[in-house]
Design an enzyme around this catalytic site. Structure first.
Site, PDB file in Angstrom:
ATOM      1  N   CYS A 134      16.295  11.920 -43.842  1.00 41.86           N
ATOM      2  CA  CYS A 134      17.238  10.834 -44.119  1.00 41.86           C
ATOM      3  C   CYS A 134      18.666  11.370 -44.217  1.00 41.86           C
ATOM      4  O   CYS A 134      19.068  11.895 -45.270  1.00 41.86           O
ATOM      5  CB  CYS A 134      16.834  10.119 -45.417  1.00 41.86           C
ATOM      6  N   CYS A 137      20.815   9.743 -46.871  1.00 42.99           N
ATOM      7  CA  CYS A 137      20.522  10.130 -48.255  1.00 42.99           C
ATOM      8  C   CYS A 137      21.063  11.531 -48.555  1.00 42.99           C
ATOM      9  O   CYS A 137      21.583  11.775 -49.641  1.00 42.99           O
ATOM     10  CB  CYS A 137      19.011  10.141 -48.523  1.00 42.99           C
ATOM     11  N   ASP A 138      20.914  12.446 -47.619  1.00 44.21           N
ATOM     12  CA  ASP A 138      21.137  13.868 -47.931  1.00 44.21           C
ATOM     13  C   ASP A 138      22.335  14.494 -47.230  1.00 44.21           C
ATOM     14  O   ASP A 138      22.685  15.642 -47.519  1.00 44.21           O
ATOM     15  CB  ASP A 138      19.875  14.679 -47.557  1.00 44.21           C
TER      16      ASP A 138
END
Ligand SMILES: Cc1cc2nc3c(=O)[nH]c(=O)nc-3n(C[C@H](O)[C@H](O)[C@H](O)COP(=O)(O)OP(=O)(O)OC[C@H]3O[C@@H](n4cnc5c(N)ncnc54)[C@H](O)[C@@H]3O)c2cc1C
Length: 307
Positions: A134, A137-138
């Protein structure tokens, strides 16, 4: 919450929420079961530019949240639980979840897909320590560091373009010599100076020492091996449908997608599938919401024929 419903919807992404809006506006007693959060995987899209009605684009998280608000405003009941099994129960159907059992006259399966893995040494070991599925997300953890994206489809290029905002360099590793992504994404990626491409190349292993330090690569044409120093690797090599809970009950394609007809009917009366999880889906929000609407209308027609 009563344990018996006219419609139980499995999955709270665009397909499930659209089905929920249609079902509740038809005054059906409907429950949606979602294992994580309402909105589905579009929440990972920084901006959605191809969903009609938003000429300037809209963030995926906001779009998902608006759909959830709309469904709940019409009275869609929701349960946060993971569906483990879908079973026939006489003339009805039973949805067995981590939070108990819900009985239903009809079920709409809208569980979407999850990421495929590379299946190479180091991938599981370094999950969360440089290996990610992701970018949204990261990605910000890799400011001013080199990262790799593995894959050649839309998600790989969405990820690469997003990561280019943070990373010092983004290397897209693709096993073929051409991308599968749509042309507009390809154009944007080729224009982005921070993005480089390694063609005809696969990852043999993820290397590191406590966290990701690099990748062992192989050229699929020559067999020659090389190492690439990166701090992170984002895997975007395709999707696997979340159909584990209906295996053995519904007809699936060899890839595991639920087979449906144009009315989103599966082979089992009263059970429908909608969105990315169904065979032949273009895997776009606009298609998922259309599927959800069709599935709910089909469920309503089925229920009407019972009385
Ligand atoms: C990074 C990214 C960018 C994207 N950008 C775009 C874009 O710009 N435009 C576009 O049209 N599309 C885009 N997409 C694709 C779009 O997100 C999907 O097509 C859409 O979300 C599919 O909706 P769905 O409801 O079928 O499935 P999903 O959104 O995957 O929702 C399925 C839901 O089911 C839940 N679930 C799964 N299994 C269970 C279970 N056993 N029990 C309970 N709940 C379960 C999941 O948690 C999930 O919330 C993008 C996708 C990604 C990842």
């Amino acid at each position: 919450m009563d344990g018996s419903f006219e419609v139980v919807i499995i999955g709270g992404g665009p397909a499930g929420l659209s089905a929920g809006i249609y079902a509740t506006r038809s005054r059906l007693n409907a429950l949606l079961v979602e294992k994580m959060f309402l909105g589905g995987q579009i929440a990972n899209a920084e901006v959605v530019e191809n969903y009609p009605g938003f000429p300037d684009g809209i963030s995926g998280a906001e779009l998902g949240s608006l759909m959830a608000n709309q469904a709940q405003r019409w009275g869609l009941q929701t349960a946060i639980a993971e569906v483990q099994r879908l079973e026939l129960n006489g003339a009805g159907r039973s949805v067995l979840t981590t939070e108990g059992r819900f009985d239903a006259k009809t079920v709409i399966v809208a569980g979407g897909t999850e990421h495929r893995k590379l299946g190479v040494p180091g991938e599981d070991q370094y999950l969360g320590k440089g290996v990610s599925y992701c970018a949204m997300c990261d990605g910000a953890f890799f400011r001013d560091q080199p990262v790799a994206v593995v894959g050649g489809g839309n998600v790989a290029l969405y990820d690469a373009l997003f990561l280019a905002r943070f990373a010092s360099k983004v290397i897209v590793i693709h096993r073929r010599d051409q991308l599968r992504a749509t042309k507009i994404l390809q154009e944007r990626a080729f224009e982005q100076a921070k993005i480089e491409f390694l063609w005809d190349t696969v990852v043999d292993s993820v290397e590191g020492d406590g966290k990701v330090g690099g990748l062992a690569l192989r050229d699929v044409r020559t067999g020659s091996r090389s190492d690439l120093a990166v701090a992170g690797v984002f895997v975007a090599v395709g999707l696997r449908p979340n159909t584990g809970f209906c295996e053995g009950l519904l007809d699936l394609t060899p890839e595991g997608f639920v087979k449906v007809n144009a009315n989103m009917e599966t082979g089992v009366p009263g059970i429908y599938a909608a969105g990315d999880i169904r065979s032949g889906s273009p895997r776009q929000v606009v298609c998922a919401v259309g599927d959800g609407a069709i599935a709910a209308i089909s469920a309503e027609n089925y229920l009407a024929a019972l009385v």
